[in-house]
Design an enzyme around this catalytic site. Structure first.
Site, PDB file in Angstrom:
ATOM      1  N   LYS A 117       0.814  -1.216   0.000  1.00  0.00           N
ATOM      2  CA  LYS A 117       0.000   0.000   0.000  1.00  0.00           C
ATOM      3  C   LYS A 117       0.845   1.262   0.000  1.00  0.00           C
ATOM      4  O   LYS A 117       0.478   2.260  -0.610  1.00  0.00           O
ATOM      5  CB  LYS A 117      -0.930   0.010   1.223  1.00  0.00           C
ATOM      6  CG  LYS A 117      -2.107  -0.933   1.073  1.00  0.00           C
ATOM      7  CD  LYS A 117      -3.187  -0.613   2.087  1.00  0.00           C
ATOM      8  CE  LYS A 117      -4.367  -1.534   1.907  1.00  0.00           C
ATOM      9  NZ  LYS A 117      -5.379  -1.379   2.937  1.00  0.00           N
ATOM     10  N   LYS A 199      -4.989  -9.997  -6.774  1.00  0.00           N
ATOM     11  CA  LYS A 199      -6.281 -10.260  -6.124  1.00  0.00           C
ATOM     12  C   LYS A 199      -7.282  -9.150  -6.438  1.00  0.00           C
ATOM     13  O   LYS A 199      -6.889  -8.000  -6.678  1.00  0.00           O
ATOM     14  CB  LYS A 199      -6.093 -10.437  -4.618  1.00  0.00           C
ATOM     15  CG  LYS A 199      -5.820  -9.175  -3.887  1.00  0.00           C
ATOM     16  CD  LYS A 199      -6.007  -9.325  -2.382  1.00  0.00           C
ATOM     17  CE  LYS A 199      -5.727  -7.973  -1.792  1.00  0.00           C
ATOM     18  NZ  LYS A 199      -6.495  -7.440  -0.807  1.00  0.00           N
ATOM     19  N   LYS A 202     -10.609  -3.547  -3.598  1.00  0.00           N
ATOM     20  CA  LYS A 202     -11.494  -2.382  -3.594  1.00  0.00           C
ATOM     21  C   LYS A 202     -10.811  -1.191  -4.225  1.00  0.00           C
ATOM     22  O   LYS A 202     -11.450  -0.281  -4.723  1.00  0.00           O
ATOM     23  CB  LYS A 202     -11.799  -1.990  -2.145  1.00  0.00           C
ATOM     24  CG  LYS A 202     -12.660  -2.936  -1.367  1.00  0.00           C
ATOM     25  CD  LYS A 202     -12.896  -2.335   0.022  1.00  0.00           C
ATOM     26  CE  LYS A 202     -12.696  -3.344   1.113  1.00  0.00           C
ATOM     27  NZ  LYS A 202     -12.595  -2.784   2.455  1.00  0.00           N
TER      28      LYS A 202
HETATM   29  P1  TYM Z   1     -10.691  -5.513   4.053  1.00  0.00           P
HETATM   30  O1  TYM Z   1     -11.702  -4.499   4.393  1.00  0.00           O
HETATM   31  O2  TYM Z   1      -9.618  -5.153   3.104  1.00  0.00           O
HETATM   32  O3  TYM Z   1     -11.383  -6.829   3.491  1.00  0.00           O
HETATM   33  C1  TYM Z   1     -12.453  -7.431   4.164  1.00  0.00           C
HETATM   34  C2  TYM Z   1     -12.362  -8.931   4.044  1.00  0.00           C
HETATM   35  O4  TYM Z   1     -12.399  -9.343   2.670  1.00  0.00           O
HETATM   36  C3  TYM Z   1     -11.311 -10.236   2.413  1.00  0.00           C
HETATM   37  N1  TYM Z   1     -10.891 -10.051   1.013  1.00  0.00           N
HETATM   38  C4  TYM Z   1     -10.895 -11.024   0.098  1.00  0.00           C
HETATM   39  N2  TYM Z   1     -11.242 -12.329   0.155  1.00  0.00           N
HETATM   40  C5  TYM Z   1     -11.132 -13.059  -0.982  1.00  0.00           C
HETATM   41  N3  TYM Z   1     -10.696 -12.550  -2.159  1.00  0.00           N
HETATM   42  C6  TYM Z   1     -10.334 -11.252  -2.267  1.00  0.00           C
HETATM   43  N4  TYM Z   1      -9.916 -10.758  -3.426  1.00  0.00           N
HETATM   44  C7  TYM Z   1     -10.424 -10.419  -1.109  1.00  0.00           C
HETATM   45  N5  TYM Z   1     -10.163  -9.121  -0.866  1.00  0.00           N
HETATM   46  C8  TYM Z   1     -10.446  -8.920   0.437  1.00  0.00           C
HETATM   47  C9  TYM Z   1     -10.235  -9.802   3.389  1.00  0.00           C
HETATM   48  O5  TYM Z   1      -9.279 -10.821   3.604  1.00  0.00           O
HETATM   49  C10 TYM Z   1     -11.051  -9.503   4.628  1.00  0.00           C
HETATM   50  O6  TYM Z   1     -11.329 -10.675   5.353  1.00  0.00           O
HETATM   51  N6  TYM Z   1      -7.582  -5.482   7.944  1.00  0.00           N
HETATM   52  C11 TYM Z   1      -8.868  -5.951   7.490  1.00  0.00           C
HETATM   53  C12 TYM Z   1     -10.028  -5.484   8.347  1.00  0.00           C
HETATM   54  C13 TYM Z   1      -9.875  -5.739   9.817  1.00  0.00           C
HETATM   55  C14 TYM Z   1     -10.064  -6.973  10.455  1.00  0.00           C
HETATM   56  C15 TYM Z   1      -9.871  -6.716  11.855  1.00  0.00           C
HETATM   57  C16 TYM Z   1     -10.375  -8.266  10.010  1.00  0.00           C
HETATM   58  C17 TYM Z   1      -9.572  -4.813  10.760  1.00  0.00           C
HETATM   59  N7  TYM Z   1      -9.589  -5.397  12.000  1.00  0.00           N
HETATM   60  C18 TYM Z   1      -9.965  -7.742  12.787  1.00  0.00           C
HETATM   61  C19 TYM Z   1     -10.474  -9.283  10.950  1.00  0.00           C
HETATM   62  C20 TYM Z   1     -10.268  -9.026  12.325  1.00  0.00           C
HETATM   63  C21 TYM Z   1      -9.092  -5.443   6.078  1.00  0.00           C
HETATM   64  O7  TYM Z   1      -8.528  -4.475   5.683  1.00  0.00           O
HETATM   65  O8  TYM Z   1     -10.038  -6.112   5.393  1.00  0.00           O
END
Ligand code: TYM
Length: 331
Positions: A117, A199, A202
């Site tokens: 990032k 991957k 967003k």
């Molecule tokens: P975030 O908001 O980027 O993504 C949310 C969830 O979606 C999953 N994900 C995917 N799964 C499959 N294929 C993809 N291409 C793909 N892109 C995203 C991510 O793995 C995630 O599960 N840091 C985390 C948010 C967070 C969090 C937490 C998660 C903050 N605190 C505590 C679990 C526990 C994040 O940025 O997810």
């Protein structure tokens, strides 16, 4: 008398960008499947979303949008806790404590998502982006979490949460439970439609790379028809040789509820075009159903769910925080 205490799951999504089917298949769908078996806590992790450039007016709307997506995706707000991270102060407090007493610069220097990032050598990104994994550890550890269902890009962050918990327990007092990541076998990494080597994300520049959960079904169909496929006409699951078609097979299998093996059979000697046309229908049907539920939930109802959720989350988090404060000599 044996007491039947459920294990706890915790997870969250950032209210940033446009949520896509990768987020749904890698994370939210898992939560839905697990919510009855586990004591479930799902957060809209807004403090994470402010670690990159953002517009405050958009953020406000996104927070509601994400919670709405949880509900439309099948999360039962009557049985699980859904809350906004910044409503529970213990998250930032524990983050600070972990920063000071458990996390090391060397831990954070290993985080690949930060490197991706921030870009190499970029010193102009916020400190919050660098420290983000410690806040994520705090999120998880506050709730005595057993399981963290996430997509595979979050595995390294969950590993860090485990390391910090172990280090704290060793250095002070055994307070934290050691959480485990739960990554589903199929769908943990949905790839970009335009570039199946990356991957689905967003924040990818091209909107053609992802199917947004709120995309118009017609537009989503076009995106599937335009998706990059591979050399050779065979419809076969083989991510190394055929990353494009393998990714589409995964999406088809998960949204259409058909095993990949059966799909391979169904499309033996058929052309990519025919396969894509059918997949486009499956995706459109999924989005239609999803969006019907999404549009039924009103914003006021969501605000009430989040307020009630924070009231339930807070005492759990505060109890852990108090133990931590005592252990490190603050109380
Ligand atoms: P975030 O908001 O980027 O993504 C949310 C969830 O979606 C999953 N994900 C995917 N799964 C499959 N294929 C993809 N291409 C793909 N892109 C995203 C991510 O793995 C995630 O599960 N840091 C985390 C948010 C967070 C969090 C937490 C998660 C903050 N605190 C505590 C679990 C526990 C994040 O940025 O997810």
């Amino acid at each position: 008398m044996t007491q039947n205490i459920k294990k706890r799951i915790f997870s969250g999504v950032q209210p940033s960008g446009n949520l896509h089917i990768g987020n749904f298949l890698g994370a939210i769908k898992q939560w839905v499947d697990l919510q009855d078996e586990y004591d479930s806590v799902f957060s809209v992790v807004d403090y994470h979303a402010i670690t990159v450039k953002y517009d405050p007016n958009v953020l406000k709307k996104k927070i509601i949008e994400i919670a709405k997506i949880y509900i439309a995706g099948g999360i039962n707000s009557e049985r699980v806790i859904i809350f906004q991270q910044s409503d529970v102060r213990a998250h930032t407090e524990l983050c600070w404590i972990l920063n000071a007493v458990s996390a090391r610069i060397s831990d954070l220097n290993k985080m690949t998502q930060f490197k991706d990032k921030a870009g190499l050598g970029n010193v102009n990104v916020g400190v919050g982006l660098y420290d983000y994994p410690v806040l994520m550890a705090a999120d998880i550890l506050l709730y005595n979490t057993d399981i963290v269902p996430v997509g595979d890009d979050q595995l390294q962050h969950v590993e860090l949460a485990r390391d910090l918990a172990k280090r704290f327990n060793h250095d002070y007092e055994k307070i934290f439970k050691i959480p485990e990541a739960k990554i589903i076998k199929q769908g943990a990494r949905i790839m970009g439609l335009d570039n199946p080597e990356k991957k689905m994300s967003k924040s990818a520049k091209s909107d053609l790379s992802r199917i947004g959960l709120l995309d118009k079904p017609r537009l989503a169909m076009k995106k599937i028809m335009k998706a990059t496929t591979d050399i050779g006409a065979e419809i076969k699951f083989c991510p190394k040789e055929k990353p494009g078609i393998s990714n589409l097979l995964t999406i088809y299998s998960l949204l259409g509820n058909i095993e990949i093996k059966k799909l391979e059979k169904k499309y033996t000697n058929k052309m990519y075009g025919e396969f894509k046309k059918d997949l486009a229908e499956i995706v459109a049907e999924f989005l239609n159903n999803f969006q019907k539920k999404y549009n039924k939930t009103d914003d006021k109802q969501i605000t009430e769910i989040l307020t009630a959720g924070a009231k339930k989350a807070e005492p759990i988090a505060e109890e852990t925080l108090l133990k931590v404060k005592r252990a490190i000599g603050l109380k």
